[in-house]
Design a protein around this motif. Structure first.
Motif, PDB file in Angstrom:
ATOM      1  N   PHE A   1      36.291  12.638 -32.445  1.00  0.00           N
ATOM      2  CA  PHE A   1      36.653  12.321 -33.821  1.00  0.00           C
ATOM      3  C   PHE A   1      38.031  12.913 -34.078  1.00  0.00           C
ATOM      4  O   PHE A   1      38.511  13.750 -33.315  1.00  0.00           O
ATOM      5  CB  PHE A   1      35.642  12.945 -34.802  1.00  0.00           C
ATOM      6  CG  PHE A   1      34.315  12.243 -34.856  1.00  0.00           C
ATOM      7  CD1 PHE A   1      33.377  12.400 -33.846  1.00  0.00           C
ATOM      8  CD2 PHE A   1      33.991  11.438 -35.937  1.00  0.00           C
ATOM      9  CE1 PHE A   1      32.148  11.758 -33.891  1.00  0.00           C
ATOM     10  CE2 PHE A   1      32.764  10.787 -35.999  1.00  0.00           C
ATOM     11  CZ  PHE A   1      31.850  10.950 -34.983  1.00  0.00           C
TER      12      PHE A   1
ATOM     13  N   GLN B   1      40.784  14.134 -37.518  1.00  0.00           N
ATOM     14  CA  GLN B   1      40.963  14.327 -38.959  1.00  0.00           C
ATOM     15  C   GLN B   1      42.419  14.655 -39.227  1.00  0.00           C
ATOM     16  O   GLN B   1      42.939  15.667 -38.735  1.00  0.00           O
ATOM     17  CB  GLN B   1      40.049  15.436 -39.477  1.00  0.00           C
ATOM     18  CG  GLN B   1      40.047  15.544 -40.978  1.00  0.00           C
ATOM     19  CD  GLN B   1      38.897  16.392 -41.493  1.00  0.00           C
ATOM     20  OE1 GLN B   1      38.307  17.186 -40.773  1.00  0.00           O
ATOM     21  NE2 GLN B   1      38.565  16.218 -42.769  1.00  0.00           N
TER      22      GLN B   1
ATOM     23  N   ARG C   1      37.238  12.816 -41.772  1.00  0.00           N
ATOM     24  CA  ARG C   1      37.092  12.815 -40.327  1.00  0.00           C
ATOM     25  C   ARG C   1      36.650  11.417 -39.892  1.00  0.00           C
ATOM     26  O   ARG C   1      35.727  10.850 -40.472  1.00  0.00           O
ATOM     27  CB  ARG C   1      36.063  13.860 -39.896  1.00  0.00           C
ATOM     28  CG  ARG C   1      35.997  14.088 -38.423  1.00  0.00           C
ATOM     29  CD  ARG C   1      35.167  15.309 -38.086  1.00  0.00           C
ATOM     30  NE  ARG C   1      35.759  16.536 -38.630  1.00  0.00           N
ATOM     31  CZ  ARG C   1      35.361  17.757 -38.306  1.00  0.00           C
ATOM     32  NH1 ARG C   1      34.375  17.922 -37.420  1.00  0.00           N
ATOM     33  NH2 ARG C   1      35.913  18.810 -38.852  1.00  0.00           N
ATOM     34  N   GLU C   2      37.309  10.878 -38.868  1.00  0.00           N
ATOM     35  CA  GLU C   2      37.000   9.527 -38.445  1.00  0.00           C
ATOM     36  C   GLU C   2      36.644   9.471 -36.968  1.00  0.00           C
ATOM     37  O   GLU C   2      37.171  10.225 -36.145  1.00  0.00           O
ATOM     38  CB  GLU C   2      38.169   8.571 -38.732  1.00  0.00           C
ATOM     39  CG  GLU C   2      39.427   8.840 -37.944  1.00  0.00           C
ATOM     40  CD  GLU C   2      40.472   7.750 -38.117  1.00  0.00           C
ATOM     41  OE1 GLU C   2      40.185   6.701 -38.729  1.00  0.00           O
ATOM     42  OE2 GLU C   2      41.593   7.948 -37.609  1.00  0.00           O
ATOM     43  N   PHE C   3      35.756   8.541 -36.662  1.00  0.00           N
ATOM     44  CA  PHE C   3      35.331   8.305 -35.280  1.00  0.00           C
ATOM     45  C   PHE C   3      36.471   7.677 -34.490  1.00  0.00           C
ATOM     46  O   PHE C   3      37.147   6.770 -34.983  1.00  0.00           O
ATOM     47  CB  PHE C   3      34.127   7.361 -35.287  1.00  0.00           C
ATOM     48  CG  PHE C   3      33.658   6.926 -33.933  1.00  0.00           C
ATOM     49  CD1 PHE C   3      34.047   5.697 -33.413  1.00  0.00           C
ATOM     50  CD2 PHE C   3      32.827   7.738 -33.190  1.00  0.00           C
ATOM     51  CE1 PHE C   3      33.601   5.281 -32.169  1.00  0.00           C
ATOM     52  CE2 PHE C   3      32.382   7.334 -31.941  1.00  0.00           C
ATOM     53  CZ  PHE C   3      32.776   6.102 -31.430  1.00  0.00           C
TER      54      PHE C   3
ATOM     55  N   TYR D   1      38.540  16.419 -32.464  1.00  0.00           N
ATOM     56  CA  TYR D   1      37.325  17.182 -32.207  1.00  0.00           C
ATOM     57  C   TYR D   1      36.426  16.428 -31.236  1.00  0.00           C
ATOM     58  O   TYR D   1      36.289  15.202 -31.338  1.00  0.00           O
ATOM     59  CB  TYR D   1      36.533  17.367 -33.499  1.00  0.00           C
ATOM     60  CG  TYR D   1      37.252  18.102 -34.592  1.00  0.00           C
ATOM     61  CD1 TYR D   1      38.045  17.428 -35.521  1.00  0.00           C
ATOM     62  CD2 TYR D   1      37.112  19.485 -34.727  1.00  0.00           C
ATOM     63  CE1 TYR D   1      38.685  18.105 -36.535  1.00  0.00           C
ATOM     64  CE2 TYR D   1      37.749  20.171 -35.751  1.00  0.00           C
ATOM     65  CZ  TYR D   1      38.535  19.481 -36.647  1.00  0.00           C
ATOM     66  OH  TYR D   1      39.176  20.157 -37.655  1.00  0.00           O
TER      67      TYR D   1
ATOM     68  N   ALA E   1      32.401  16.095 -29.951  1.00  0.00           N
ATOM     69  CA  ALA E   1      31.095  16.291 -30.546  1.00  0.00           C
ATOM     70  C   ALA E   1      30.022  15.819 -29.579  1.00  0.00           C
ATOM     71  O   ALA E   1      30.265  14.928 -28.760  1.00  0.00           O
ATOM     72  CB  ALA E   1      30.993  15.533 -31.859  1.00  0.00           C
TER      73      ALA E   1
ATOM     74  N   ARG F   1      25.640  14.883 -29.113  1.00  0.00           N
ATOM     75  CA  ARG F   1      24.346  14.614 -29.726  1.00  0.00           C
ATOM     76  C   ARG F   1      23.328  14.369 -28.618  1.00  0.00           C
ATOM     77  O   ARG F   1      23.648  13.721 -27.610  1.00  0.00           O
ATOM     78  CB  ARG F   1      24.417  13.413 -30.667  1.00  0.00           C
ATOM     79  CG  ARG F   1      24.706  12.094 -30.011  1.00  0.00           C
ATOM     80  CD  ARG F   1      25.097  11.007 -31.020  1.00  0.00           C
ATOM     81  NE  ARG F   1      24.110  10.789 -32.056  1.00  0.00           N
ATOM     82  CZ  ARG F   1      23.226   9.785 -32.051  1.00  0.00           C
ATOM     83  NH1 ARG F   1      23.205   8.925 -31.049  1.00  0.00           N
ATOM     84  NH2 ARG F   1      22.360   9.649 -33.055  1.00  0.00           N
TER      85      ARG F   1
ATOM     86  N   HIS G   1      29.672  10.797 -38.148  1.00  0.00           N
ATOM     87  CA  HIS G   1      29.866  12.198 -37.756  1.00  0.00           C
ATOM     88  C   HIS G   1      28.639  13.042 -38.057  1.00  0.00           C
ATOM     89  O   HIS G   1      28.390  14.046 -37.394  1.00  0.00           O
ATOM     90  CB  HIS G   1      31.124  12.788 -38.384  1.00  0.00           C
ATOM     91  CG  HIS G   1      31.097  12.912 -39.874  1.00  0.00           C
ATOM     92  ND1 HIS G   1      30.460  13.924 -40.538  1.00  0.00           N
ATOM     93  CD2 HIS G   1      31.658  12.138 -40.835  1.00  0.00           C
ATOM     94  CE1 HIS G   1      30.630  13.776 -41.826  1.00  0.00           C
ATOM     95  NE2 HIS G   1      31.344  12.705 -42.041  1.00  0.00           N
TER      96      HIS G   1
ATOM     97  N   TYR H   1      25.962  14.045 -35.135  1.00  0.00           N
ATOM     98  CA  TYR H   1      26.260  14.967 -34.041  1.00  0.00           C
ATOM     99  C   TYR H   1      25.833  16.373 -34.396  1.00  0.00           C
ATOM    100  O   TYR H   1      26.062  16.849 -35.503  1.00  0.00           O
ATOM    101  CB  TYR H   1      27.747  14.909 -33.693  1.00  0.00           C
ATOM    102  CG  TYR H   1      28.096  13.577 -33.080  1.00  0.00           C
ATOM    103  CD1 TYR H   1      28.374  12.475 -33.886  1.00  0.00           C
ATOM    104  CD2 TYR H   1      28.086  13.398 -31.698  1.00  0.00           C
ATOM    105  CE1 TYR H   1      28.646  11.234 -33.323  1.00  0.00           C
ATOM    106  CE2 TYR H   1      28.361  12.164 -31.132  1.00  0.00           C
ATOM    107  CZ  TYR H   1      28.637  11.085 -31.954  1.00  0.00           C
ATOM    108  OH  TYR H   1      28.900   9.859 -31.396  1.00  0.00           O
TER     109      TYR H   1
ATOM    110  N   TRP I   1      29.846  20.647 -32.317  1.00  0.00           N
ATOM    111  CA  TRP I   1      31.265  20.334 -32.491  1.00  0.00           C
ATOM    112  C   TRP I   1      32.121  21.410 -31.851  1.00  0.00           C
ATOM    113  O   TRP I   1      31.755  22.587 -31.858  1.00  0.00           O
ATOM    114  CB  TRP I   1      31.608  20.254 -33.978  1.00  0.00           C
ATOM    115  CG  TRP I   1      30.976  19.091 -34.666  1.00  0.00           C
ATOM    116  CD1 TRP I   1      29.716  19.020 -35.192  1.00  0.00           C
ATOM    117  CD2 TRP I   1      31.587  17.814 -34.892  1.00  0.00           C
ATOM    118  NE1 TRP I   1      29.496  17.777 -35.731  1.00  0.00           N
ATOM    119  CE2 TRP I   1      30.631  17.009 -35.567  1.00  0.00           C
ATOM    120  CE3 TRP I   1      32.822  17.263 -34.602  1.00  0.00           C
ATOM    121  CZ2 TRP I   1      30.886  15.698 -35.947  1.00  0.00           C
ATOM    122  CZ3 TRP I   1      33.089  15.954 -34.975  1.00  0.00           C
ATOM    123  CH2 TRP I   1      32.127  15.182 -35.643  1.00  0.00           C
TER     124      TRP I   1
END
Length: 124
Positions: free
Chosen positions: A37, A39, A45-47, A95, A97, A99, A108, A111, A114
């Motif tokens: 991600f 930001q 914050r964007e994928f 970032y 992340a 899962r 976001h 997840y 981070w």
């Protein structure tokens, strides 16, 4: 429990390339889908991109398709983000992340773990 540590950020001119790395602790790295991600200041914050546990399935945001490539090495417990043809609008903190599912998600909130982030700055 997974701890993620990003590296590889920096300052690059528009059109240049960078490779980010995210090293994970723990012996169950291959049990996690992973994602990057970003930001930018004042933005959500964007994928950016995600990869499945096996690495066989990847997904990209439209804004980076054809320029960025995600990959993972389940022996080295590391996920990579190769960025090419960088643009000033790619400037952000990036970032990684993780899962505990087969596939990544663009959300976001999906997840559990981070990293601390690494700054990427693209000058025009």
């Amino acid at each position: 429990q997974v701890q993620l540590v990003e590296s590889g950020g920096g300052l690059v001119q528009a059109g240049g390339s960078l490779r980010l790395s995210c090293a994970a602790s723990g012996r169950t790295f291959s049990s996690y889908a992973l994602a990057w991600f970003r930001q930018a200041p004042g933005k959500e914050r964007e994928f950016v991109t995600g990869i499945s546990r096996s690495g066989g399935n990847t997904v990209y945001a439209d804004s980076v398709k054809g320029r960025f490539t995600i990959s993972r090495d389940n022996v080295k417990n590391t996920v990579y983000l190769q960025m090419t043809s960088l643009k000033p609008e790619d400037t952000a903190v990036y970032y990684c992340a993780a899962r505990p599912y087969v596939n990544p998600t663009v959300m976001h909130a999906g997840y559990d773990y981070w990293g601390q982030g690494t700054q990427v700055t693209v000058s025009s």
